[in-house]
Design a protein around this motif. Structure first.
Motif, PDB file in Angstrom:
ATOM      1  N   GLY A  33       0.858  -1.275  -0.017  1.00 59.65           N
ATOM      2  CA  GLY A  33      -0.206  -0.050   0.185  1.00 59.65           C
ATOM      3  C   GLY A  33       0.903   1.115   0.041  1.00 59.65           C
ATOM      4  N   ALA A  34       2.072   0.881   0.156  1.00 62.22           N
ATOM      5  CA  ALA A  34       3.044   2.451   0.367  1.00 62.22           C
ATOM      6  C   ALA A  34       3.017   3.129  -1.276  1.00 62.22           C
ATOM      7  N   VAL A  35       3.180   2.401  -2.296  1.00 65.28           N
ATOM      8  CA  VAL A  35       3.442   2.655  -3.440  1.00 65.28           C
ATOM      9  C   VAL A  35       1.988   3.650  -3.924  1.00 65.28           C
ATOM     10  N   GLY A  36       1.032   2.863  -3.817  1.00 66.09           N
ATOM     11  CA  GLY A  36      -0.339   3.364  -4.054  1.00 66.09           C
ATOM     12  C   GLY A  36      -0.756   4.616  -3.314  1.00 66.09           C
ATOM     13  N   THR A  37      -0.399   4.760  -1.918  1.00 70.78           N
ATOM     14  CA  THR A  37      -0.564   5.693  -1.021  1.00 70.78           C
ATOM     15  C   THR A  37       0.193   7.124  -1.548  1.00 70.78           C
ATOM     16  N   VAL A  93      12.057   5.026 -10.419  1.00 66.69           N
ATOM     17  CA  VAL A  93      12.460   5.741  -9.622  1.00 66.69           C
ATOM     18  C   VAL A  93      11.094   6.482  -9.055  1.00 66.69           C
ATOM     19  N   GLU A  94      10.101   6.852 -10.117  1.00 69.16           N
ATOM     20  CA  GLU A  94       8.977   7.505  -9.484  1.00 69.16           C
ATOM     21  C   GLU A  94       8.012   6.418  -8.511  1.00 69.16           C
ATOM     22  N   LYS A  95       8.302   5.142  -8.700  1.00 70.16           N
ATOM     23  CA  LYS A  95       7.683   4.305  -7.666  1.00 70.16           C
ATOM     24  C   LYS A  95       8.362   4.322  -6.387  1.00 70.16           C
ATOM     25  N   GLN A  96       9.757   4.433  -6.563  1.00 74.16           N
ATOM     26  CA  GLN A  96      10.338   4.582  -5.290  1.00 74.16           C
ATOM     27  C   GLN A  96      10.057   5.856  -4.448  1.00 74.16           C
ATOM     28  N   VAL A  97       9.831   7.081  -4.985  1.00 73.11           N
ATOM     29  CA  VAL A  97       9.393   8.164  -4.404  1.00 73.11           C
ATOM     30  C   VAL A  97       8.174   7.939  -3.907  1.00 73.11           C
ATOM     31  N   PHE A  98       6.976   7.179  -4.477  1.00 76.96           N
ATOM     32  CA  PHE A  98       5.776   7.115  -4.023  1.00 76.96           C
ATOM     33  C   PHE A  98       5.912   6.189  -2.852  1.00 76.96           C
ATOM     34  N   ALA A  99       6.796   5.206  -2.857  1.00 74.47           N
ATOM     35  CA  ALA A  99       6.741   4.368  -1.740  1.00 74.47           C
ATOM     36  C   ALA A  99       7.711   5.061  -0.618  1.00 74.47           C
ATOM     37  N   ALA A 100       8.452   5.850  -0.635  1.00 71.93           N
ATOM     38  CA  ALA A 100       9.103   6.606   0.312  1.00 71.93           C
ATOM     39  C   ALA A 100       8.048   7.750   0.988  1.00 71.93           C
ATOM     40  N   VAL A 101       7.239   8.129   0.260  1.00 72.97           N
ATOM     41  CA  VAL A 101       6.310   9.236   0.661  1.00 72.97           C
ATOM     42  C   VAL A 101       5.052   8.209   1.348  1.00 72.97           C
ATOM     43  N   GLY A 102       4.579   7.335   0.605  1.00 76.54           N
ATOM     44  CA  GLY A 102       3.447   6.492   1.329  1.00 76.54           C
ATOM     45  C   GLY A 102       3.564   5.727   2.394  1.00 76.54           C
ATOM     46  N   GLN A 148       8.098 -10.600  21.759  1.00 76.26           N
ATOM     47  CA  GLN A 148       8.108 -10.678  22.976  1.00 76.26           C
ATOM     48  C   GLN A 148       7.598  -9.699  23.916  1.00 76.26           C
ATOM     49  N   ASP A 149       8.027  -8.362  23.270  1.00 69.54           N
ATOM     50  CA  ASP A 149       7.651  -7.158  24.047  1.00 69.54           C
ATOM     51  C   ASP A 149       6.097  -6.715  23.642  1.00 69.54           C
ATOM     52  N   ASN A 150       5.431  -7.519  23.071  1.00 68.88           N
ATOM     53  CA  ASN A 150       3.950  -7.176  22.752  1.00 68.88           C
ATOM     54  C   ASN A 150       3.816  -6.115  21.746  1.00 68.88           C
ATOM     55  N   VAL A 151       5.041  -5.829  20.916  1.00 69.22           N
ATOM     56  CA  VAL A 151       4.733  -5.212  19.791  1.00 69.22           C
ATOM     57  C   VAL A 151       4.343  -5.771  18.580  1.00 69.22           C
ATOM     58  N   VAL A 152       3.702  -5.189  17.692  1.00 73.52           N
ATOM     59  CA  VAL A 152       2.939  -5.791  16.545  1.00 73.52           C
ATOM     60  C   VAL A 152       4.165  -5.182  15.297  1.00 73.52           C
ATOM     61  N   PRO A 153       4.873  -6.157  14.572  1.00 74.20           N
ATOM     62  CA  PRO A 153       5.784  -5.772  13.813  1.00 74.20           C
ATOM     63  C   PRO A 153       5.000  -5.716  12.473  1.00 74.20           C
ATOM     64  N   VAL A 154       5.095  -4.588  11.803  1.00 75.69           N
ATOM     65  CA  VAL A 154       4.279  -4.091  10.260  1.00 75.69           C
ATOM     66  C   VAL A 154       5.365  -4.118   9.333  1.00 75.69           C
ATOM     67  N   VAL A 155       5.487  -5.013   8.364  1.00 73.19           N
ATOM     68  CA  VAL A 155       6.594  -5.250   7.664  1.00 73.19           C
ATOM     69  C   VAL A 155       6.111  -4.752   6.121  1.00 73.19           C
ATOM     70  N   ASN A 156       7.178  -4.198   5.407  1.00 69.90           N
ATOM     71  CA  ASN A 156       6.995  -3.883   3.962  1.00 69.90           C
ATOM     72  C   ASN A 156       8.126  -4.055   3.277  1.00 69.90           C
ATOM     73  N   GLU A 157       8.280  -4.337   2.073  1.00 69.86           N
ATOM     74  CA  GLU A 157       9.416  -4.406   1.033  1.00 69.86           C
ATOM     75  C   GLU A 157       9.828  -2.698   1.318  1.00 69.86           C
ATOM     76  N   ASN A 158      11.326  -2.818   1.318  1.00 66.12           N
ATOM     77  CA  ASN A 158      11.983  -1.279   1.338  1.00 66.12           C
ATOM     78  C   ASN A 158      12.335  -1.108  -0.112  1.00 66.12           C
ATOM     79  N   ASP A 159      11.308  -0.401  -0.738  1.00 68.51           N
ATOM     80  CA  ASP A 159      10.947  -0.376  -2.052  1.00 68.51           C
ATOM     81  C   ASP A 159      12.067   0.686  -2.511  1.00 68.51           C
ATOM     82  N   VAL A 160      12.517   1.450  -1.654  1.00 68.26           N
ATOM     83  CA  VAL A 160      13.272   2.705  -1.829  1.00 68.26           C
ATOM     84  C   VAL A 160      14.857   2.206  -2.375  1.00 68.26           C
ATOM     85  N   VAL A 161      15.077   0.874  -1.636  1.00 66.02           N
ATOM     86  CA  VAL A 161      16.533   0.354  -2.219  1.00 66.02           C
ATOM     87  C   VAL A 161      16.227  -0.972  -3.247  1.00 66.02           C
TER      88      VAL A 161
END
Ligand code: GLU
Length: 257
Positions: free
Chosen positions: A49-53, A67-76, A123-136
Motif C-alpha cells: 500500500g505504500a506505492v499506491g498511497t 524511480v517514481e515508484k520509489q518516490v511514491f513508496a518513500a512518501v506513502g 516478546q515485548d508485545n509489539v506488532v511488527p508491520v513489515v513492507n518491502e524496502n522499495d526505496v532500495v
C-alpha cells in the motif's frame, strides 16, 4: 488454534477506488489483529500500500518509472505506518515498522539480526508491520511482491499460518468471473498439483502479486508444515473467523510434521 501467524494485506484490500488508503478497512483489520493479540496469538503484519498511497498523495497520475515508484513508496510508507500506529494505539498496542529486501534473507547476518529483532518485538508485545524496502529494492519494484516477502518471513519465524488477504474470495474452481464457479475450501498439500489448472496469471490493478505467485508460495509453505489461507480482506471478521477454524476462503492444508 494458531499461536503465531502472518497476516499479509494486499494494496487492493486497503485502497479505495481513487487510490487513497481506505481507513475504515485498515481500522477493521487492526481491530481484529488487536483482538487476536489479546487472545495471545502473535501476529506479524506484512502490508502493501505504500506505492499506491504515495501516488495518491503526490497526485502524479502518469508517473510510473521505477524511480517514481520509489518516490511514491518513500512518501506513502509514512502515511501507511502512521495509520497503523494510530489504530493500534487505540487498543493500547504499539506497532513497529520493519522494512526488508530479499537481499536481507540472503545475508546470514542480516537474516539473524532481523529474526532476533522480530522475536524481541513479539516478546515485548509489539506488532511488527513489515513492507518491502522499495526505496532500495529497485529490482523488487519490477519483479516481485509482498507475497514472496511474507513467505520468507513465515519460514524465518516458524509461523503456524500465513493469512493472505486479497480482493477475491479465494481460489476458484473455474473462472472467478463466472457466477457458477465456487471457491475451493481446502487444498491438501499432497494433492496441490491437481489444482494448478485453476490458477490464472491475472493480477489486481494495484498490487504486484497475483494468484500465480500466491499459489506457488502456498505450495512451498504447506510443504514445510505451514498452513496458508487466501481470503477476501473485506469480509467481516475474516481474521477472527479463520483463526477460529471457520471455513472462509481457501485453506492450504500442510503436510503433517
Ligand atoms: N511494497 C509495495 C507497496 O507497499 C507493494 C508490493 C506488492 O504489491 O506486493 O506498495
Amino acid at each position: 488454534m494458531y499461536k503465531r501467524i502472518i497476516v499479509k494485506i494486499g494494496t487492493g484490500v486497503i485502497s479505495r477506488q481513487d487510490g487513497k488508503l481506505d481507513s475504515e478497512v485498515l481500522k477493521e483489520l487492526v481491530d481484529q489483529v488487536a483482538e487476536l493479540r489479546k487472545k495471545r496469538v502473535e501476529v506479524i503484519i506484512v502490508t502493501s500500500g505504500a506505492v499506491g498511497t504515495g501516488r495518491s498523495l503526490l497526485k502524479l497520475d502518469g508517473a510510473n518509472s521505477v524511480v517514481e515508484k520509489q518516490v511514491f513508496a518513500a512518501v506513502g510508507q509514512v502515511k501507511l505506518m502512521s495509520m497503523y500506529a494510530e489504530y493500534f494505539g487505540k487498543h493500547g498496542f504499539v506497532c513497529a515498522q520493519v522494512l526488508a529486501t530479499k537481499e536481507d534473507f540472503r545475508d546470514k547476518e542480516h537474516y539473524q539480526n532481523m529474526r532476533n529483532c522480530m522475536l524481541n518485538l513479539l516478546q515485548d508485545n509489539v506488532v511488527p508491520v513489515v513492507n518491502e524496502n522499495d526505496v532500495v529494492a529497485v529490482a523488487e519494484l519490477v519483479f516481485t511482491d509482498n507475497d514472496e516477502l511474507a513467505g520468507l518471513i513465515a519460514e524465518q519465524l516458524d509461523v503456524d499460518a500465513v493469512i493472505t488477504l486479497t480482493s477475491v474470495e479465494g481460489v476458484f474452481a473455474g473462472d472467478p468471473a463466472n457466477p457458477g464457479s465456487k471457491v475451493i475450501r481446502e487444498i491438501e498439500c499432497s494433492k496441490i498439483d491437481s489444482y494448478e489448472k485453476y490458477i490464472t496469471s491475472d493480477k489486481s490493478t494495484s498490487g504486484r502479486g497475483g494468484m500465480l505467485t500466491k499459489f506457488a508460495i502456498a505450495k512451498k509453505l504447506c510443504g514445510e508444515g505451514i498452513a496458508v489461507h487466501i481470503a477476501n480482506g473485506h469480509r467481516k471478521d475474516v481474521l477472527l473467523e479463520i483463526v477460529a477454524g471457520n471455513n472462509i476462503g481457501t485453506k492450504f492444508v500442510p503436510h503433517r510434521a
